[in-house]
Scaffold this active site. Sequence first.
Site, PDB file in Angstrom:
ATOM      1  N   GLY A  26       0.843  -1.182   0.000  1.00 43.04           N
ATOM      2  CA  GLY A  26       0.000   0.000   0.000  1.00 43.04           C
ATOM      3  C   GLY A  26       0.878   1.231   0.000  1.00 43.04           C
ATOM      4  CG  HIS A 244     -11.652  -1.848  -9.392  1.00 43.23           C
ATOM      5  ND1 HIS A 244     -12.090  -2.435 -10.546  1.00 43.23           N
ATOM      6  CD2 HIS A 244     -10.585  -2.572  -8.986  1.00 43.23           C
ATOM      7  CE1 HIS A 244     -11.325  -3.473 -10.836  1.00 43.23           C
ATOM      8  NE2 HIS A 244     -10.403  -3.578  -9.896  1.00 43.23           N
ATOM      9  CG  ASP A 245      -6.508  -1.440  -8.063  1.00 43.39           C
ATOM     10  OD1 ASP A 245      -7.347  -2.009  -8.794  1.00 43.39           O
ATOM     11  OD2 ASP A 245      -5.643  -2.067  -7.420  1.00 43.39           O
ATOM     12  N   GLY A 410       2.599  -0.451 -12.845  1.00 44.58           N
ATOM     13  CA  GLY A 410       3.951  -0.892 -12.515  1.00 44.58           C
ATOM     14  C   GLY A 410       4.700  -1.526 -13.664  1.00 44.58           C
TER      15      GLY A 410
END
Length: 490
Positions: A26, A244-245, A410
């Site tokens: 996180g 929601h990411d 990422g």
Amino acid sequence: MSTSVNTSASTSPKTYAAVDLGASSGRVMVGRVGPDSLELTEAHRFANRPVRLPEGLRWDVLALYGGVLDGLRAAGQADSIGIDSWAVDYGLLDADGALLANPVHYRDNRTEGVPEKVWATVPATELYAHTGLQYAPFNTLYQLVAAREHGQLARAERLLLIPDLLSYWLTGEQGTELTNASTTQLIDPRTGTWSQDIADRLGIDLGLFAPLRQPGDPAGVLRSEVLAEIGLTGPVPVTAVGSHDTASAVAAVPATERNFAYICTGTWSLAGLELDSPVLTDESRTANFTNELGLDGTVRYLRNVMGLWLLQECVRDWGNPDLTALLRDAAGVPALRSVVDAGDAAFLAPGRMPERIAEACRASGQPVPTTRAEITRCIIDSLALAHRRAIRDARRLADRPVDVVHIVGGGTRNTLLCQLTADACGLPVVAGPTEAAALGNVLVQARAQGDVGSLASMRALLARTQQLQSYTPGGDAAAWAEAEGRLSAP
């Protein structure tokens, strides 16, 4: 860490704290937004370590909340706070608002055999026609049916999805943010409301859910006890974002083109299109595409594949060697020597990932990768191939052209993956921003404060201020088609 800075002398940017929770870590990010500036810095990062208990795999949500508080303290005074996280998982509260147990992890095996029980009552074709959600064994719907069978709902008065649970602890206010609710398999994507018919037929009480919220809606203000603990001066509003990411990440795709595809890369790869309406055909269902809701009534039409989880598990198994060196060595391995289906549920559970990848190659009659470099190259080739298949299928099923693929998240740091994705898709790739979910989180807060306007203007600001990398397709197109044929061969 700073993703980009573009200052404006005429206006002092407001400050937004973005809590962005992933499956392995996180972070609390500080965003500053002005008329022509967008700056993002990291205030605090903390581990997200699930715990395997005798009853199964659980999230340590109290440690997560502690990490959030530490991060907000480090972030300092903010004009607003927003929270996003992974989807589908939830906490159950009793009549007094107390958490009944640690939330179950979506990789727990409690839903084994549950989808088949659900389909016996609501056939898979009908379930998709009502909810538009791809099959995944951990969908909230299946989790709820399993929880009811195990008596876990008996004392529950409220269900809060993970971001809404943390927001409740911060503010005392309860709500259910829509983009995350759309991953439960209980929302009708045509209306953006609960599918009462599906819930009734499966015995699910929709009264467990708090009222729906839209991204940008107010979600309360920090409680006085929270303000005292983290040293801020109130009132500090909490704003519902695309919680929601993936919804936040797609909002941060810096697309200036109309015909774009996106790939949100991280533990998972979410590859697809942004549409105005869902695709609910049976062909879409069998292709395992999902229709989740995004900002401003958009639909995230995508396929969910395993993503960098495959490599993360291998790296963990190998004792965390240097990833840069590993990818450099993998780049020297012959391309497409061996590939696996990155969407195969056989790779869902943790543990023994290098052996499982080798076993899959052996079972399909391909050369078995043995070295770390060979296994890594197999993974990266397989992910690029999964991206190719998802983008191609989305174009066909939605009848939409695609001129460019945007990669965010990422995976943008993985230059080998980005280049191979361009090669596999035969399309130019634009990679960046890396912290897309946090940026989307910040921009929704900024829009609620009047700092930015439409979704298009948010994306234009991102395109002007963020560092992006372009990749031109190359390689042998026939080799990618041949590799894809290996996966579909009996």
